[in-house]
Design a protein around this motif. Structure first.
Motif, PDB file in Angstrom:
ATOM      1  N   SER A 151       0.845  -1.192   0.000  1.00 59.42           N
ATOM      2  CA  SER A 151       0.000   0.000   0.000  1.00 59.42           C
ATOM      3  C   SER A 151       0.880   1.241   0.000  1.00 59.42           C
ATOM      4  O   SER A 151       1.773   1.376   0.840  1.00 59.42           O
ATOM      5  CB  SER A 151      -0.906  -0.011   1.243  1.00 59.42           C
ATOM      6  OG  SER A 151      -1.644   1.187   1.341  1.00 59.42           O
ATOM      7  N   SER A 163      -7.202   2.412  -2.944  1.00 58.67           N
ATOM      8  CA  SER A 163      -7.868   2.388  -1.653  1.00 58.67           C
ATOM      9  C   SER A 163      -8.341   3.788  -1.312  1.00 58.67           C
ATOM     10  O   SER A 163      -7.566   4.744  -1.367  1.00 58.67           O
ATOM     11  CB  SER A 163      -6.906   1.883  -0.568  1.00 58.67           C
ATOM     12  OG  SER A 163      -7.439   2.107   0.726  1.00 58.67           O
ATOM     13  N   LYS A 187     -13.428   2.023   4.477  1.00 61.90           N
ATOM     14  CA  LYS A 187     -12.318   1.895   3.543  1.00 61.90           C
ATOM     15  C   LYS A 187     -12.762   1.029   2.379  1.00 61.90           C
ATOM     16  O   LYS A 187     -13.167  -0.132   2.566  1.00 61.90           O
ATOM     17  CB  LYS A 187     -11.097   1.288   4.228  1.00 61.90           C
ATOM     18  CG  LYS A 187      -9.846   1.279   3.368  1.00 61.90           C
ATOM     19  CD  LYS A 187      -8.682   0.586   4.061  1.00 61.90           C
ATOM     20  CE  LYS A 187      -8.206   1.362   5.273  1.00 61.90           C
ATOM     21  NZ  LYS A 187      -6.976   0.750   5.842  1.00 61.90           N
ATOM     22  N   LEU A 216     -11.841  -0.670  -1.402  1.00 63.04           N
ATOM     23  CA  LEU A 216     -10.789  -1.088  -2.338  1.00 63.04           C
ATOM     24  C   LEU A 216     -11.387  -1.198  -3.724  1.00 63.04           C
ATOM     25  O   LEU A 216     -12.356  -1.939  -3.938  1.00 63.04           O
ATOM     26  CB  LEU A 216     -10.194  -2.426  -1.920  1.00 63.04           C
ATOM     27  CG  LEU A 216      -9.221  -3.054  -2.928  1.00 63.04           C
ATOM     28  CD1 LEU A 216      -7.974  -2.188  -3.084  1.00 63.04           C
ATOM     29  CD2 LEU A 216      -8.849  -4.471  -2.522  1.00 63.04           C
ATOM     30  N   PHE A 238     -10.357  -4.326   4.134  1.00 64.73           N
ATOM     31  CA  PHE A 238     -11.239  -3.284   3.614  1.00 64.73           C
ATOM     32  C   PHE A 238     -12.688  -3.599   3.959  1.00 64.73           C
ATOM     33  O   PHE A 238     -13.070  -4.757   4.100  1.00 64.73           O
ATOM     34  CB  PHE A 238     -11.078  -3.166   2.092  1.00 64.73           C
ATOM     35  CG  PHE A 238      -9.679  -2.819   1.662  1.00 64.73           C
ATOM     36  CD1 PHE A 238      -9.286  -1.498   1.526  1.00 64.73           C
ATOM     37  CD2 PHE A 238      -8.744  -3.825   1.405  1.00 64.73           C
ATOM     38  CE1 PHE A 238      -7.998  -1.174   1.152  1.00 64.73           C
ATOM     39  CE2 PHE A 238      -7.446  -3.514   1.027  1.00 64.73           C
ATOM     40  CZ  PHE A 238      -7.072  -2.175   0.906  1.00 64.73           C
ATOM     41  N   THR A 269     -14.695  -4.569  -1.125  1.00 64.25           N
ATOM     42  CA  THR A 269     -13.846  -4.701  -2.299  1.00 64.25           C
ATOM     43  C   THR A 269     -14.733  -4.592  -3.525  1.00 64.25           C
ATOM     44  O   THR A 269     -15.656  -5.392  -3.700  1.00 64.25           O
ATOM     45  CB  THR A 269     -13.098  -6.042  -2.315  1.00 64.25           C
ATOM     46  OG1 THR A 269     -12.265  -6.122  -1.163  1.00 64.25           O
ATOM     47  CG2 THR A 269     -12.244  -6.165  -3.573  1.00 64.25           C
TER      48      THR A 269
END
Length: 800
Positions: free
Chosen positions: A461, A556, A568, A570, A583, A586
């Motif tokens: 990341s 992200s 969060k 993704l 996350f 997704t």
């Protein structure tokens, strides 16, 4: 050897030493010079030599440059405003928010002092040095001072444009030094009226050129009787510029005391506090001792953040030694809760720190970040756009097509710079992330290249941006796309996914990917969004990525809400079970639309709703594509995870904007375009043309375009049709032929941040009959007008 000697001398000789040496040698050399003049007869030079170049005349048309003002006479006459170069020197990027005061916390001021100033950065329309100096760690800076040893140092607009874009204030410098400076001060401070007059001239310059104030550095002794007028000068400048430019700054340098003595105090005390009291802050000289920041804070009281403790990066007597231990002084200053002033960070560039400038610069600023922390956040407002351009490079692209393949530099071209973190302890999963000017760019001359090794089930990341962007009720468009290294045809597979929080459907996402026979992938992402009208917020983010092999690059997004907490997301090319637990969601992205004008790049749009949330962080996620069928998955699991594979990807640009921010570019008929200051040159067989092109909208509303690309098309007059030859139909005629003329492919000349561009010594082959200069408006979200619809100026060169 001499260069090495000069380098070490610079490390140990302070300004106080130079002042003593100057006065000593002046006292010795002056009588010797007078004696030689009396006893030696005048001798004419019999040797032929080239005449010296004519002195710089700012009133005459020439390539636009930035330059200082070197006399009180020129300052008083306001002749700068009648200069040919003045309109080009205006900065065009405003601070956001406008008229804002500095935050009530310790601040970081950076004073740029390098090679006397006005080097590669003086070329307003850009230079030809891809290795030119630049700063790109703006997220660590509150105030930027452009410094030189000229009387009035005016910041080149490239610095002001880029600093303002990142939320950083910019100051010019007013300095008096040596005997000449003493004479200037005597005249400036001769009366209260003269002190006011010159203060007003300085305020006028800052307002007219768009920078934010002044650093006042009087490095001379002042007659005690003129101290009241000196206080009038500082006070009147501060009050005048505050009135004309709210949020502006006047900062006093710790040099002259209230007694008129040139005596650096290295702290705030009773000898320099009277100047601190009538200005916005004080830049403390850099030879302070460890307890001086704390003592200065006590004297300043509630204004302790207006005390900027100086640090000389060259290390000349500075606390902590500067250079690679600059952080030692920063730690002490931060602990004692005052501000810091870093002088001459160009040390990294001037001394050629290994292994190369970009790496050394990133390492040095990483020390600053570790000690001081991040002080700027973005995105904050929309539209937001970054193509990672550092304002220098080896090529320029526009919408995926390369238009220039030579070296260039122009700090005004910097877009928002990423918050990259320097890693000095690599592991098997480390991905090196940097701006790589040798890689292709989607826009400008920048990109982010991700290169290294990565294990099969691992991911890396990388921090890109730390934002404060509130996601309100207006639609926001978010698009990103991926390009691979090969352009061979392949098939696309399309699927889709719905996203919901609770029982509220927020968005519908579609994703598509194509696989090449040699395992190269081309991934493009598009988000088609369906919203309940009360939730509708579009999020536009344009992201170009260039992938190789099974390398994948996701995104992200971290959001925060006082009511809902953090979320969060993704955005990825496929389900990523190996790290999906990190996350909240997704999102598999699909459905590309390939751009015909940008081969190798695919541009997609998407929509997402996070109404009531604030976007706080954007990160790139590097990972490897996993096999899709069960047999391959089993084989992959049986392989050791200790055997990393090579990883490579290139990120082109990111943009975020609301749907109502789509720019409608006015047609060419809406513009007034003129050419003037025409000058011809050249030799037999060819000629050269210099001229100034200016433009404006007929309705006067042109400030919404922050940048213009400039092109020229050469038009060739066709030969007369031979007798008996049939007249060609339009379908048979040469491409782009009209009215007996043929268009030669357009040539990119450069860009302009103001509504004017100077063409210098443009070579015109003999076959050319006219030139068509095209001005392409660009908006702040990265879009540009179609060239066929853009304003232009056509100039006939036949018979000239």
């Amino acid at each position: 050897m001499l260069r090495l000697l000069l380098y070490f001398l610079r490390l140990f000789i302070t300004r106080r030493t130079l002042l003593y040496l100057h006065n000593f040698f002046t006292s010795i050399l002056k009588p010797i010079t007078n004696l030689i003049a009396k006893i030696m007869p005048n001798q004419s030079d019999d040797h032929n030599s080239d005449p010296p170049p004519p002195p710089f005349d700012p009133s005459k048309p020439s390539i636009p440059i930035s330059y200082p003002i070197n006399s009180l006479e020129d300052l008083d006459s306001a002749s700068y405003f009648t200069s040919f170069h003045y309109p080009f020197n205006k900065s065009t990027v405003p601070l956001h928010p406008p008229n804002s005061a500095l935050p009530p916390r310790p601040r970081l001021l950076v004073c740029h002092d390098m090679q006397g100033g006005y080097v590669d950065d003086k070329w307003i329309q850009g230079g030809h040095n891809s290795g030119a100096y630049a700063i790109w760690h703006w997220y660590l800076i509150d105030v930027f001072v452009y410094f030189s040893h000229n009387l009035v140092t005016l910041p080149p607009p490239c610095w002001t444009n880029t600093a303002h874009r990142h939320g950083v204030k910019v100051l010019g410098t007013f300095i008096t030094e040596w005997d000449e400076g003493a004479a200037i001060c005597k005249k400036l401070l001769s009366t209260k009226e003269s002190a006011h007059k010159y203060a007003e001239r300085l305020a006028e310059l800052a307002v007219a050129l768009g920078f934010d104030g002044w650093l006042l550095n009087l490095e001379v002794k002042v007659d005690n009787g003129q101290i009241p007028n000196l206080k009038e000068f500082v006070s009147h400048l501060t009050q005048t510029i505050h009135s004309s430019l709210p949020g502006s700054l006047v900062i006093w340098y710790d040099s002259v005391t209230i007694d008129g003595e040139l005596s650096w105090q290295n702290q705030l005390n009773e000898k320099n506090k009277p100047f601190f009291d009538i200005s916005d802050g004080i830049f403390i000289n850099y030879t302070w001792k460890e307890d001086y920041p704390k003592l200065s804070a006590r004297v300043a009281g509630a204004r302790k953040f207006d005390v900027y403790m100086g640090i000389d990066v060259f290390g000349r007597g500075t606390f902590g030694g500067g250079q690679w231990t600059t952080n030692v002084a920063l730690d002490v200053i931060k602990k004692d809760d005052v501000s810091a002033a870093v002088f001459a960070p160009g040390w990294v560039y001037e001394t050629k720190q290994p292994p190369d400038f970009q790496t050394a610069q990133n390492c040095w600023w990483a020390l600053v970040e570790k000690s001081w922390g991040i002080v700027q956040n973005y995105p904050k407002v929309l539209p937001f756009y970054s193509n990672f351009d550092q304002g220098r490079g080896n090529h320029i692209s526009i919408d995926g097509a390369q238009v220039l393949s030579t070296q260039w530099n122009n700090i005004s071209s910097q877009s928002f710079q990423p918050f990259l973190e320097y890693v000095d302890d690599p592991t098997s999963n480390t991905i090196d992330v940097r701006v790589d000017c040798s890689e292709v760019s989607f826009s400008g001359g920048g990109n982010l290249t991700f290169k290294g090794t990565l294990e099969a089930n691992a991911y890396v990341s990388t921090r890109l941006f730390l934002g404060e962007l509130f996601m309100g009720g207006l639609p926001v468009r978010f698009t990103y796309s991926v390009s691979y290294l090969d352009s061979r045809p392949s098939d696309w597979n399309i699927c889709s996914v719905w996203l919901a929080f609770g029982n509220q459907i927020l968005a519908h996402f579609a994703h598509s990917m194509r696989m090449q026979p040699d395992n190269d992938i081309m991934l493009d992402v598009s988000i088609q969004v369906s919203f309940n009208i009360n939730w509708l917020t579009q999020f536009h983010n344009l992201l170009q990525v260039k992938s190789e092999g099974n390398s994948q690059l996701g995104l992200s997004l971290e959001f925060s809400s006082e009511m809902e907490g953090k979320k969060k997301l993704l955005l990825a090319s496929q389900e990523t079970n190996q790290f999906s637990s990190k996350f909240d969601e997704t999102i598999v992205l699909h459905q590309p639309t390939k751009s015909d004008t940008a081969p190798g790049w695919v541009i997609q749009e998407s929509n997402i709703s996070m109404n009531g949330y604030t976007l706080t962080e954007i990160r790139a996620i590097c990972y490897r594509k996993q096999p899709e069928n069960s047999e391959h998955k089993s084989e992959a699991r049986s392989k050791t995870t200790q055997d990393p594979a090579e990883y490579f990807a290139v990120l082109g640009h990111i943009s975020i904007s609301t749907s109502i921010q789509n720019t409608e570019f006015p047609p060419s008929t809406s513009w007034i375009v003129k050419g003037k200051d025409v000058e011809w040159g050249g030799s037999q067989g060819s000629k050269t043309l210099s001229l100034k092109i200016s433009w404006k909208l007929k309705d006067g509303w042109s400030s919404r375009f922050p940048r213009y690309n400039i092109y020229v098309e050469k038009l060739i007059k066709q030969a007369v049709r031979p007798q008996g030859r049939k007249l060609e139909t339009p379908a048979q005629a040469p491409p782009n032929a009209w009215n007996g003329k043929t268009e030669v492919a357009g040539e990119y000349l450069g860009e302009s941040q103001v509504e004017a561009f100077y063409v210098s010594d443009f070579i015109i082959p003999s076959a050319i009959s006219s030139l068509k200069y095209i001005i392409q408006p660009c908006d702040s979200g990265g879009a540009s007008q179609v060239l066929d619809d853009a304003p232009f100026f056509q100039f006939n060169v036949e018979g000239q």
